[in-house]
Write an enzyme that holds these catalytic residues in place. Structure first.
Site, PDB file in Angstrom:
ATOM      1  N   TYR A   1     -33.351 -16.480  34.148  1.00 39.91           N
ATOM      2  CA  TYR A   1     -33.306 -17.839  33.607  1.00 39.91           C
ATOM      3  C   TYR A   1     -34.073 -17.956  32.306  1.00 39.91           C
ATOM      4  O   TYR A   1     -34.791 -17.026  31.906  1.00 39.91           O
ATOM      5  CB  TYR A   1     -33.868 -18.830  34.637  1.00 39.91           C
ATOM      6  CG  TYR A   1     -35.374 -18.807  34.772  1.00 39.91           C
ATOM      7  CD1 TYR A   1     -36.011 -17.782  35.460  1.00 39.91           C
ATOM      8  CD2 TYR A   1     -36.160 -19.799  34.179  1.00 39.91           C
ATOM      9  CE1 TYR A   1     -37.401 -17.756  35.572  1.00 39.91           C
ATOM     10  CE2 TYR A   1     -37.549 -19.780  34.289  1.00 39.91           C
ATOM     11  CZ  TYR A   1     -38.162 -18.753  34.983  1.00 39.91           C
ATOM     12  OH  TYR A   1     -39.526 -18.727  35.077  1.00 39.91           O
TER      13      TYR A   1
ATOM     14  N   LYS B   1     -37.271 -12.080  33.287  1.00 41.56           N
ATOM     15  CA  LYS B   1     -37.474 -13.491  33.659  1.00 41.56           C
ATOM     16  C   LYS B   1     -36.559 -13.800  34.838  1.00 41.56           C
ATOM     17  O   LYS B   1     -35.512 -14.429  34.716  1.00 41.56           O
ATOM     18  CB  LYS B   1     -37.247 -14.431  32.471  1.00 41.56           C
ATOM     19  CG  LYS B   1     -38.010 -15.750  32.644  1.00 41.56           C
ATOM     20  CD  LYS B   1     -38.211 -16.484  31.340  1.00 41.56           C
ATOM     21  CE  LYS B   1     -38.893 -17.824  31.526  1.00 41.56           C
ATOM     22  NZ  LYS B   1     -40.318 -17.754  31.915  1.00 41.56           N
TER      23      LYS B   1
ATOM     24  N   GLU C   1     -51.481 -12.226  33.299  1.00 44.26           N
ATOM     25  CA  GLU C   1     -50.965 -13.466  32.693  1.00 44.26           C
ATOM     26  C   GLU C   1     -51.201 -14.616  33.658  1.00 44.26           C
ATOM     27  O   GLU C   1     -51.775 -14.426  34.719  1.00 44.26           O
ATOM     28  CB  GLU C   1     -49.470 -13.316  32.351  1.00 44.26           C
ATOM     29  CG  GLU C   1     -48.581 -13.113  33.577  1.00 44.26           C
ATOM     30  CD  GLU C   1     -47.083 -13.075  33.249  1.00 44.26           C
ATOM     31  OE1 GLU C   1     -46.660 -13.656  32.250  1.00 44.26           O
ATOM     32  OE2 GLU C   1     -46.349 -12.445  34.034  1.00 44.26           O
TER      33      GLU C   1
ATOM     34  N   LEU D   1     -44.457 -11.185  31.565  1.00 43.82           N
ATOM     35  CA  LEU D   1     -43.273 -11.702  30.892  1.00 43.82           C
ATOM     36  C   LEU D   1     -43.666 -11.891  29.427  1.00 43.82           C
ATOM     37  O   LEU D   1     -44.654 -12.564  29.137  1.00 43.82           O
ATOM     38  CB  LEU D   1     -42.888 -13.040  31.544  1.00 43.82           C
ATOM     39  CG  LEU D   1     -41.533 -13.668  31.284  1.00 43.82           C
ATOM     40  CD1 LEU D   1     -41.478 -14.347  29.929  1.00 43.82           C
ATOM     41  CD2 LEU D   1     -40.395 -12.651  31.389  1.00 43.82           C
TER      42      LEU D   1
HETATM   43  C1  PLP Z   1     -41.573 -18.021  31.181  1.00 41.42           C
HETATM   44  C2  PLP Z   1     -42.883 -17.388  31.515  1.00 41.42           C
HETATM   45  C3  PLP Z   1     -43.917 -17.296  30.573  1.00 41.42           C
HETATM   46  C4  PLP Z   1     -43.868 -17.950  29.213  1.00 41.42           C
HETATM   47  O1  PLP Z   1     -42.771 -17.573  28.452  1.00 41.42           O
HETATM   48  P1  PLP Z   1     -42.229 -18.514  27.280  1.00 41.42           P
HETATM   49  O2  PLP Z   1     -41.082 -17.765  26.730  1.00 41.42           O
HETATM   50  O3  PLP Z   1     -43.336 -18.665  26.293  1.00 41.42           O
HETATM   51  O4  PLP Z   1     -41.858 -19.816  27.905  1.00 41.42           O
HETATM   52  C5  PLP Z   1     -45.053 -16.582  30.918  1.00 41.42           C
HETATM   53  N1  PLP Z   1     -45.197 -16.021  32.141  1.00 41.42           N
HETATM   54  C6  PLP Z   1     -44.237 -16.128  33.076  1.00 41.42           C
HETATM   55  C7  PLP Z   1     -44.462 -15.491  34.405  1.00 41.42           C
HETATM   56  C8  PLP Z   1     -43.058 -16.820  32.796  1.00 41.42           C
HETATM   57  O5  PLP Z   1     -42.109 -16.919  33.741  1.00 41.42           O
END
Ligand code: PLP
Length: 285
Positions: A31, A144, A177, A201
């Site tokens: 997604y 993702k 993260e 991610l």
């Molecule tokens: C989506 C997401 C992010 C942030 O990604 P963006 O592209 O900046 O929205 C960071 N960590 C995880 C686990 C995510 O799913």
């Protein structure tokens, strides 16, 4: 509200999930969440590139370009008269009788619909409280994926503790993260964030931030840091499409800096909104 289902638009009330969609049963899909500010996409092309990356890594046979996803998203914005907000887009491996192996004939399911995203101004002004949590997720966090059980359980743990985000660590010397964000620290004027590998991610906002740091001549290092370094940092902030940039003012009840948003964090935040007309990052950082 009109929802995109494959190539067609349907009313939200008619948008239903097949009980044998593999996204529903296995979390077998990927997604994106994409921002739309003041009548313009923000970093749309980068999101579509990452969507293709996630699809390829998950071995879901779907070509974003061939399927005109960008044009369909523009139609979605138009049909719903969106001026500010965002969209949620997901692609699953499709509908097939329940069985683990990939089905022979894959017909991926795409859905996309508007999200009422608002700027998180209060959190940006006051900063957020966070906890640390063991990163018990799988080892392909670079995809993702719809499999967010580890992320949602950990987000809830943060909320139950009176915080709003959890910062994951694999072990004492390896912070990865946030549960739905990327983490940056500021140490002696230098930004530090985790490398874009299988442990995190690679956020579009993370990449945007590194690019912004370049433009502002703020030095940065891409390296793994420890829980100790995290808690001793001068400043900490998290980034994501919906969070944008949020200062972190406490971690496990320990104050970061003087317990208010840091100066470098605030500088980055100030520049963020100057840049909302960007559709593509200049280079792959
Ligand atoms: C989506 C997401 C992010 C942030 O990604 P963006 O592209 O900046 O929205 C960071 N960590 C995880 C686990 C995510 O799913």
């Amino acid at each position: 509200m009109l929802v995109l289902h494959n190539q067609t638009f349907i009313d939200r009330d008619e948008a239903v999930v097949d009980i044998e969609d593999r996204g529903y049963q296995f979390g077998d899909g990927v997604y994106e969440v994409i921002r739309y500010y003041d009548g313009q996409w923000f970093l749309l092309d980068d999101h579509l590139d990452r969507l293709q990356y996630s699809l390829n890594e998950a071995e879901i046979d779907f070509d974003v370009q061939v399927n005109n996803v960008k044009a369909r998203l523009n139609d979605l914005i138009e049909h719903n008269h969106i001026q500010d907000g965002g969209v949620y887009l997901q692609i699953t491996r499709g509908v097939a009788p329940r069985n683990h192996p990939y089905p022979d004939k894959q017909a991926p399911t795409l859905i996309a619909y508007p999200l009422n995203l608002k700027r998180p101004l209060d959190d940006q002004q006051n900063g957020i409280h966070t906890i640390t949590a063991k990163d018990f997720r799988w080892l392909r966090c670079d995809i993702k994926s719809l499999n967010l059980l580890g992320n949602v359980m950990t987000k809830q743990k943060a909320l139950n503790a009176g915080a709003s985000e959890a910062i994951f660590y694999r072990d004492e010397i390896h912070v990865t993260e946030g549960s739905s964000t990327n983490v940056f620290i500021v140490r002696d004027g230098t930004l530090v964030t985790h490398p874009a590998d299988h442990y995190i991610l690679n956020g579009i906002t993370r990449r945007y931030l590194l690019n912004l740091a370049d433009k502002l001549n703020i030095p940065y290092q891409i390296e793994v840091f420890s829980l100790n370094t995290l808690k001793q940092a001068d400043e900490v902030f998290v980034t994501s499409t919906s969070a944008e940039i949020k200062p972190v003012v406490s971690i496990d009840d320990k104050k970061i800096g003087d317990g208010t948003p840091g100066t470098i964090t605030n500088t980055l935040l100030e520049h963020y909104f100057d840049d909302i007309n960007i559709t593509k990052l200049p280079e792959d950082v």
